[in-house]
Motif scaffolding. Structure first.
Motif, PDB file in Angstrom:
ATOM      1  N   SER A 154       0.023  -2.306   8.736  1.00 46.30           N
ATOM      2  CA  SER A 154       0.695  -1.029   8.500  1.00 46.30           C
ATOM      3  C   SER A 154       2.211  -1.212   8.559  1.00 46.30           C
ATOM      4  N   LYS A 182       0.870  -1.180   0.000  1.00 43.98           N
ATOM      5  CA  LYS A 182       0.000   0.000   0.000  1.00 43.98           C
ATOM      6  C   LYS A 182       0.906   1.229   0.000  1.00 43.98           C
ATOM      7  N   LYS A 183       0.665   2.143  -0.922  1.00 41.66           N
ATOM      8  CA  LYS A 183       1.544   3.294  -1.083  1.00 41.66           C
ATOM      9  C   LYS A 183       0.782   4.604  -0.962  1.00 41.66           C
ATOM     10  N   THR A 184       1.500   5.608  -0.488  1.00 43.53           N
ATOM     11  CA  THR A 184       1.006   6.981  -0.571  1.00 43.53           C
ATOM     12  C   THR A 184       1.877   7.715  -1.580  1.00 43.53           C
ATOM     13  N   VAL A 185       1.261   8.552  -2.399  1.00 42.07           N
ATOM     14  CA  VAL A 185       1.976   9.253  -3.459  1.00 42.07           C
ATOM     15  C   VAL A 185       1.944  10.754  -3.198  1.00 42.07           C
ATOM     16  N   ASN A 186       3.109  11.377  -3.267  1.00 40.87           N
ATOM     17  CA  ASN A 186       3.211  12.833  -3.179  1.00 40.87           C
ATOM     18  C   ASN A 186       2.982  13.386  -4.581  1.00 40.87           C
ATOM     19  N   THR A 187       1.826  13.997  -4.794  1.00 46.76           N
ATOM     20  CA  THR A 187       1.477  14.468  -6.137  1.00 46.76           C
ATOM     21  C   THR A 187       2.316  15.656  -6.589  1.00 46.76           C
ATOM     22  N   SER A 230       6.825   8.208  -3.959  1.00 49.70           N
ATOM     23  CA  SER A 230       5.880   7.325  -3.266  1.00 49.70           C
ATOM     24  C   SER A 230       6.545   6.692  -2.060  1.00 49.70           C
ATOM     25  N   LYS A 231       5.715   6.335  -1.087  1.00 46.48           N
ATOM     26  CA  LYS A 231       6.193   5.651   0.110  1.00 46.48           C
ATOM     27  C   LYS A 231       5.281   4.474   0.408  1.00 46.48           C
ATOM     28  N   THR A 286       3.403   2.380   2.947  1.00 43.91           N
ATOM     29  CA  THR A 286       2.879   2.611   4.293  1.00 43.91           C
ATOM     30  C   THR A 286       2.203   1.368   4.891  1.00 43.91           C
TER      31      THR A 286
END
Length: 314
Positions: free
Chosen positions: A167, A121-126, A131-132, A134
């Motif tokens: 997580s 599962k990733k979070t993306v800095n737009t 991406s990280k 998480t």
């Protein structure tokens, strides 16, 4: 008498039709969220007065993208229960279950496969397209599962259990942007007390001569030239770790991520801009659209990751 005989025949016909139209019981928890007990390996779903319990005692949920198939067994059990009243998590997780509600029916899986597909599962800095990771999502499906119940057996070719999410702490990537270079290997690195970003740079990119305006020296990341490696350590990292003929065993490496090979004008590009700085030179290194990979998992450094500045003298 004829009326009575006709009624008997009609009743027999009805009964024969009923024998061929058996009602099959079924259970479904498709829209219910997977929960986990905090003190053991029980994953479960609750729906009013029903529960679906997966005892995953021997299951290892990986922190990488992967797929695994294991068999239902005495240590990897699947149980459905029906109660006489509404449920709470304490009904499932307490060491000594509450006296109520009471189990009125139970189905126990006696055979089948457990298929677990794990993805990051990733979070993306737009803003910079970095991406990280998480967490990791583990999709659980039971295949060819047979339930033993009071009135016989129930078989499901495919029985979805749902998504179990674990997580993960995102990699810090908290670098100083002050680069150092080994004198013999010419390897460049940035470090803090627990992580390092190491670049086996092509020596032709670090030249003591100013680059023309908007014309940096460029190279592509590969396994043989401009290899980029991220390492996370479990102990205190110092400069003594670097510039040896081989990396020492201490501090131990917790995670290692290696950048995938670059594609010309597209990804994995190293840019070096050199300017005169006092009596020497300042080399600003930027890494563009690099993807770092560990096993089947990956993340992006971003469109323009400022690796840092390296000072050199003639």
């Amino acid at each position: 008498m004829k009326k009575i005989l006709s009624l008997l025949v009609f009743t027999l016909v009805l009964n024969s039709c009923d024998d061929g139209d058996l009602t099959q019981e079924s259970i479904s928890f498709d829209a219910v969220e997977v929960q986990k007990c905090t003190t053991n390996q029980l994953l479960y779903k609750l729906k009013d007065n029903e529960s679906l319990i997966f005892e995953a005692t021997k299951i290892v949920f990986p922190t990488e993208t992967s797929s695994q198939t294991v068999l239902i067994s005495d240590t990897n059990r699947l149980i459905y229960r029906l109660y006489n009243d509404k449920l709470t998590s304490s009904t499932i997780c307490e060491l000594i279950p509450p006296a109520t509600p009471i189990v009125t029916d139970q189905w126990t899986a006696t055979g089948g496969q457990i298929v677990i597909n794990s993805t990051a599962k990733k979070t993306v800095n737009t803003t910079d397209n970095s991406s990280k990771i998480t967490g990791y999502n583990h999709n659980i499906t039971f295949r060819n599962v047979t339930f033993s119940k009071a009135n016989g057996e129930q078989v499901y070719e495919t029985f979805p259990f749902g998504d179990y999410v674990i997580s993960a702490t995102a990699l810090p990537l908290a670098f100083t942007k002050v680069l150092k270079q080994c004198s013999s290997s010419k390897q460049v690195y940035d470090k803090n007390s627990s992580e390092a970003l190491i670049l086996d740079i092509d020596p032709s990119l670090i030249v003591n001569a100013a680059t023309p305006l908007n014309t940096p020296r460029t190279g592509l990341i590969s396994d043989t030239k401009n290899k980029l490696t991220y390492r996370l350590f479990s102990g205190l990292l110092t400069d003594d770790y670097f510039c040896n003929t081989a990396f020492p065993a201490s501090p131990p490496v917790l995670e290692e991520w290696v950048a995938v090979a670059g594609v010309a004008n597209t990804s994995g590009i190293i840019e070096v801009t050199t300017t005169v700085f006092g009596n020497g030179f300042k080399h600003t290194l930027v890494i563009k659209k690099a993807k770092l990979k560990k096993g089947n998992s990956d993340f992006l450094l971003g469109d323009n990751f400022i690796y840092g500045e390296l000072l050199t003298t003639n």
